[in-house]
Design a protein around this motif. Structure first.
Motif, PDB file in Angstrom:
ATOM      1  N   CYS A  51       0.871  -1.178   0.000  1.00 56.26           N
ATOM      2  CA  CYS A  51       0.000   0.000   0.000  1.00 56.26           C
ATOM      3  C   CYS A  51       0.903   1.221   0.000  1.00 56.26           C
ATOM      4  CB  CYS A  51      -0.916   0.010   1.223  1.00 56.26           C
ATOM      5  SG  CYS A  51      -2.004   1.453   1.314  1.00 56.26           S
ATOM      6  N   GLU A  52       0.766   2.024  -1.031  1.00 52.96           N
ATOM      7  CA  GLU A  52       1.632   3.193  -1.197  1.00 52.96           C
ATOM      8  C   GLU A  52       3.109   2.813  -1.091  1.00 52.96           C
ATOM      9  OE1 GLU A  52       0.609   6.561  -1.914  1.00 52.96           O
ATOM     10  OE2 GLU A  52      -1.097   5.289  -2.491  1.00 52.96           O
ATOM     11  N   GLY A  53       3.426   1.639  -1.652  1.00 51.79           N
ATOM     12  CA  GLY A  53       4.809   1.195  -1.709  1.00 51.79           C
ATOM     13  C   GLY A  53       5.329   0.507  -0.473  1.00 51.79           C
ATOM     14  N   LYS A  54       4.520   0.428   0.589  1.00 52.58           N
ATOM     15  CA  LYS A  54       4.946  -0.230   1.822  1.00 52.58           C
ATOM     16  C   LYS A  54       4.264  -1.587   1.936  1.00 52.58           C
ATOM     17  CE  LYS A  54       5.710   4.133   4.267  1.00 52.58           C
ATOM     18  NZ  LYS A  54       5.375   4.946   5.463  1.00 52.58           N
ATOM     19  N   GLN A  55       5.031  -2.610   2.273  1.00 54.15           N
ATOM     20  CA  GLN A  55       4.466  -3.956   2.335  1.00 54.15           C
ATOM     21  C   GLN A  55       3.438  -4.061   3.448  1.00 54.15           C
ATOM     22  OE1 GLN A  55       7.335  -7.124   2.286  1.00 54.15           O
ATOM     23  NE2 GLN A  55       5.788  -8.643   1.696  1.00 54.15           N
ATOM     24  N   ILE A  56       2.355  -4.770   3.163  1.00 53.89           N
ATOM     25  CA  ILE A  56       1.262  -4.900   4.121  1.00 53.89           C
ATOM     26  C   ILE A  56       1.005  -6.369   4.431  1.00 53.89           C
ATOM     27  CG2 ILE A  56       0.152  -2.726   3.482  1.00 53.89           C
ATOM     28  CD1 ILE A  56      -1.793  -4.320   1.736  1.00 53.89           C
ATOM     29  N   HIS A  57       0.342  -6.602   5.579  1.00 50.20           N
ATOM     30  CA  HIS A  57       0.047  -7.955   6.025  1.00 50.20           C
ATOM     31  C   HIS A  57      -1.344  -7.984   6.660  1.00 50.20           C
ATOM     32  CE1 HIS A  57       4.246  -9.191   5.431  1.00 50.20           C
ATOM     33  NE2 HIS A  57       4.572  -8.016   5.963  1.00 50.20           N
ATOM     34  N   GLY A  93      -3.140 -13.678   3.571  1.00 53.51           N
ATOM     35  CA  GLY A  93      -4.489 -14.130   3.861  1.00 53.51           C
ATOM     36  C   GLY A  93      -4.875 -15.377   3.100  1.00 53.51           C
ATOM     37  N   ARG A  94      -6.131 -15.748   3.262  1.00 51.80           N
ATOM     38  CA  ARG A  94      -6.655 -16.957   2.626  1.00 51.80           C
ATOM     39  C   ARG A  94      -7.932 -16.617   1.874  1.00 51.80           C
ATOM     40  NH1 ARG A  94      -8.662 -22.347   5.963  1.00 51.80           N
ATOM     41  NH2 ARG A  94      -9.762 -23.370   4.234  1.00 51.80           N
ATOM     42  N   SER A 106      -9.975 -13.838   4.229  1.00 50.76           N
ATOM     43  CA  SER A 106      -9.746 -13.619   5.657  1.00 50.76           C
ATOM     44  C   SER A 106      -8.258 -13.515   5.936  1.00 50.76           C
ATOM     45  CB  SER A 106     -10.339 -14.772   6.470  1.00 50.76           C
ATOM     46  OG  SER A 106      -9.497 -15.912   6.401  1.00 50.76           O
ATOM     47  N   ASN A 107      -7.951 -13.273   7.207  1.00 48.32           N
ATOM     48  CA  ASN A 107      -6.551 -13.254   7.628  1.00 48.32           C
ATOM     49  C   ASN A 107      -5.956 -14.653   7.708  1.00 48.32           C
ATOM     50  OD1 ASN A 107      -7.729 -14.315   9.944  1.00 48.32           O
ATOM     51  ND2 ASN A 107      -7.030 -12.694  11.314  1.00 48.32           N
TER      52      ASN A 107
END
Length: 279
Positions: free
Chosen positions: A120-126, A210-211, A230-231
């Motif tokens: 998101c906006e170049g930053k990795q997300i989880h 996620g799954r 989901s997560n």
């Protein structure tokens, strides 16, 4: 962005399904850009339908304005969603979410590439790490047809509102899935989506850890018509409630699987969404 605070020209594709001049102009702009770079690729747009080489192994799924009703009301939950499939598998995705609202509009861009993570906006997300349903915040969506699946989902809405921290209904599937990937909500489900609703979002969720499955628990493709994202750690717990009624709907004749696939799209449809593979 130039259109968000201007009067809309609104038409109807049904009794409640809106389309604006911005939907159409946005899709034309995206298709023009894709055609310049990939002239032989197949394109499926929500407004323009199918175009390009039917023998191509690549299929672009374009939703030029996901959440048109929200856009028409200047409600800040809509997006531009583009997902690319190779032999039916999502391999690249971009969702531009419009946030803020009148007089303070802004955007944030989600991207993903198969096997390389979500950003998101170049930053990795989880996705979130929450493993307790009672501590979850969930999202769902409802179609325009008030049929038995709609009523079934209303029961899910009531049930999870009672046993979780809340259920939201924002009105844009790609945004909902990106919020799962961002970890600000824990899961999202909906019946009767279309490929352009899902192609980008499912990849962004899976690449964020996620799954993704169908609502009956089976593996899915973007051509299916039900989805639960989901997560991951909450997935099976949510399916305990969601899967049995979904299977009963299938037994009654509602088809949530392979509702749409371009008739000449000759590549194999991969069941299992975006699991890693070699191009």
């Amino acid at each position: 962005m130039a259109a968000v605070d201007k009067p809309r020209t609104i038409d109807y594709k049904g009794t409640a399904d809106l389309v604006t001049d911005t939907d159409k102009k946005c899709e034309l702009a995206i298709v023009e850009a894709v055609r310049k770079l990939f002239p032989t690729h197949l394109i499926l747009g929500e407004e323009g339908g199918l175009s390009g080489d039917p023998t191509s192994e690549y299929l672009w799924c374009i939703d030029p304005l996901d959440g048109t009703t929200n856009f028409a009301h200047s409600y800040p939950s809509f997006a531009v969603s583009v997902g690319v499939l190779f032999k039916g598998r999502p391999i690249a995705a971009a969702v531009v979410e419009f946030t803020g609202g009148p007089f303070c509009w802004a955007t944030r861009t989600f991207t993903a590439e198969a096997g390389k993570g979500s950003f998101c906006e170049g930053k990795q997300i989880h996705v979130s790490s929450n493993d307790r349903v009672e501590r979850s915040l969930l999202v769902t969506g409802f179609g325009y047809k008030h049929d038995e699946p709609w009523a079934t989902n209303m029961e899910f809405f009531k049930h999870f509102t009672d046993v979780t921290r809340g259920v939201r209904r924002l009105g844009a599937a790609s945004v909902d899935m990106c919020h799962v990937a961002l970890g600000i909500v824990d899961a999202y489900w909906e019946y009767f989506l279309k490929p352009w609703d899902m192609a980008a979002g499912v990849l962004i969720v899976e690449e964020a850890g996620g799954r993704v499955s169908r609502m009956d628990g089976d593996d899915c493709s973007v051509f299916d018509r039900s989805v639960l994202v989901s997560n991951g750690v909450l997935h099976d717990k949510l399916l305990e409630t969601i899967a049995p009624p979904s299977k009963k709907l299938v037994e009654k004749g509602f088809n949530f699987s392979q509702w749409f696939k371009p008739s000449n799209y000759t590549s194999d449809i991969y069941i299992g969404c975006s699991r890693p593979f070699d191009i």
